[in-house]
Design an enzyme around this catalytic site. Structure first.
Site, PDB file in Angstrom:
ATOM      1  N   ASP A  82       0.823  -1.205   0.000  1.00  0.00           N
ATOM      2  CA  ASP A  82       0.000   0.000   0.000  1.00  0.00           C
ATOM      3  C   ASP A  82       0.858   1.256   0.000  1.00  0.00           C
ATOM      4  O   ASP A  82       2.028   1.235   0.390  1.00  0.00           O
ATOM      5  CB  ASP A  82      -0.962   0.012   1.191  1.00  0.00           C
ATOM      6  N   GLU A 147       0.424  -1.561   5.736  1.00  0.00           N
ATOM      7  CA  GLU A 147       1.496  -0.975   6.551  1.00  0.00           C
ATOM      8  C   GLU A 147       1.317   0.510   6.776  1.00  0.00           C
ATOM      9  O   GLU A 147       1.587   1.019   7.870  1.00  0.00           O
ATOM     10  CB  GLU A 147       2.852  -1.242   5.887  1.00  0.00           C
TER      11      GLU A 147
END
Length: 408
Positions: A82, A147
């Site tokens: 991400d 994350e």
């Protein structure tokens, strides 16, 4: 540094730009496209591929290159898929186009944080496989969601699962940060995020009056105490040239809440703080200090934690650690200057270290401005390709570390 024309572009750069165009941007990342991308890489490279759904819609993709000695622990190469949101109006180019300018700079969200690392892992493995290499230790590449928003639906859950334990990781690499100098930053620990909300209650009333024991007065005392501590840590950092930011505890006031109208003294007010606690701090004593500041402000002042990481771990950076010895030896042979530091922010490495796996945070990007999370995040293709070269040297050394006493 100048760029090659499109017809001459290095295939590794082309793959990097392809990955950058996948919109894994928070808060609604296209994780499915990323998983499909890595499944295809596994097929092309002849690697094992496992998908682990750690929460609904949150899949960790594991690509595996088996070693020749399955009794040895493995090497874990971790990266998150991400990326953080963008403000397109502040970008010179579309942040998801992966535009490359005439100088060779690739503009994209994730160019530094950390899609470059994912592709560098893959391309290093591809090179080594093409050359016919095999190593004693298995190499796992994990591509992990979530994350950028804390990893609570990603690595935090993954390390608790049997699929993670089955990897038998002995050492891990994860993200680091760019370095504008000739040196390469390598992180051996991290500060611990503590998100603290202080709530103060007091006497309400009409705002034309001098009321005593108001929520604002008491909250002001706590805010003043915390900001005085912040100034003390800042001065400690400024006065010692040997200290890096990760070696001190930082705090910032990030939110103030309270009040219903201009002419009403509120009964409740709150302040929220983001602490990043250095790993050498006595956590129990530090929490007691926070509580004492609240108590000193008066009755009705309390604190609560929105996040409180209590498991700081330090990976040794000397020859007592065979993983560090192998890592640093390659860097020395390549004439790479390393700057070991404590990561000032938080990464998935904290979850990996917390389950007893030594880990380093390393992004091979020197002579590069730090632009993670910034407008016009970019990386030069030559720096990216140099990173592939570095991993191509690092992986054989790490995957050939002799059996440790615990493995014999």
């Amino acid at each position: 540094m100048t760029s090659k024309g499109p017809e001459e572009e290095h295939p590794s750069v082309t793959l990097f730009r392809q990955y950058l165009r996948i919109r894994t941007v928070q808060p609604k990342p296209d994780y499915g496209a990323a998983v499909a991308f890595f499944e295809e890489r596994a097929r092309q490279l002849g690697l094992g591929c496992q998908k682990v759904e750690v929460a609904p819609g949150y899949v960790v993709t594991v690509l595996t290159w088996p070693g020749t000695n399955p009794t040895l622990s493995s090497i874990l190469l971790n990266s998150h898929t991400d990326v953080v949101p963008v403000f397109k109006e502040h970008w010179s180019h579309d942040p998801f186009e992966a535009f490359k300018d005439s100088e060779g700079y690739i503009y994209a969200r994730g160019a530094q944080d950390m899609k470059c690392i994912s592709i560098q892992y893959l391309e290093a493995v591809r090179r080594l496989k093409v050359e016919g290499h095999r190593f004693p230790r298995t190499i796992h590449m994990t591509f992990v969601p979530d994350e950028e928003v804390g990893g609570h639906q990603g690595m935090e859950l993954f390390v608790q699962r049997p699929e993670f334990h089955a990897l038998r990781a002995g050492f891990a690499l994860d993200e680091g940060i760019a370095n504008p100098t000739d040196a390469f930053t390598v992180f051996y620990s991290e500060r611990s995020p503590w998100w603290v909300r202080v709530t103060s209650t007091g006497r309400p009333g009409h705002a034309s009056r001098f009321m005593e024991d108001t929520a604002a007065e008491k909250l002001h005392k706590v805010v003043s105490s915390i900001l005085a501590f912040r100034e003390k840590e800042w001065q400690r950092l400024q006065s010692n040239p040997h200290l890096k930011e990760g070696s001190v505890t930082s705090v910032n006031l990030t939110k103030l809440e309270g009040g219903v109208a201009y002419n009403v003294i509120p009964a409740t007010m709150s302040a929220s703080f983001d602490f990043r606690v250095a790993p050498d701090v006595d956590f129990k004593a530090f929490e007691e200090q926070l509580q004492s500041w609240c108590q000193a402000a008066g009755e009705g002042v309390t604190l609560e934690f929105a996040q409180k990481w209590m498991h700081p771990q330090v990976t040794p950076t000397d020859d007592s650690n065979p993983w560090w010895a192998a890592f640093s030896r390659v860097c020395k042979d390549m004439k790479l200057t390393l700057e070991p530091e404590i990561m000032p922010a938080a990464t998935d490495n904290r979850y990996i270290r917390a389950v007893g796996i030594p880990a380093l945070g390393f992004s091979p990007m020197n002579r590069t401005p730090v632009l993670l999370h910034d407008h016009d995040e970019r990386l030069h293709e030559a720096v990216f390709l140099r990173g592939v070269d570095i991993y191509t040297r690092l992986l054989p050394a790490l995957a050939s570390v002799p059996a440790l006493p615990s493995e014999s």
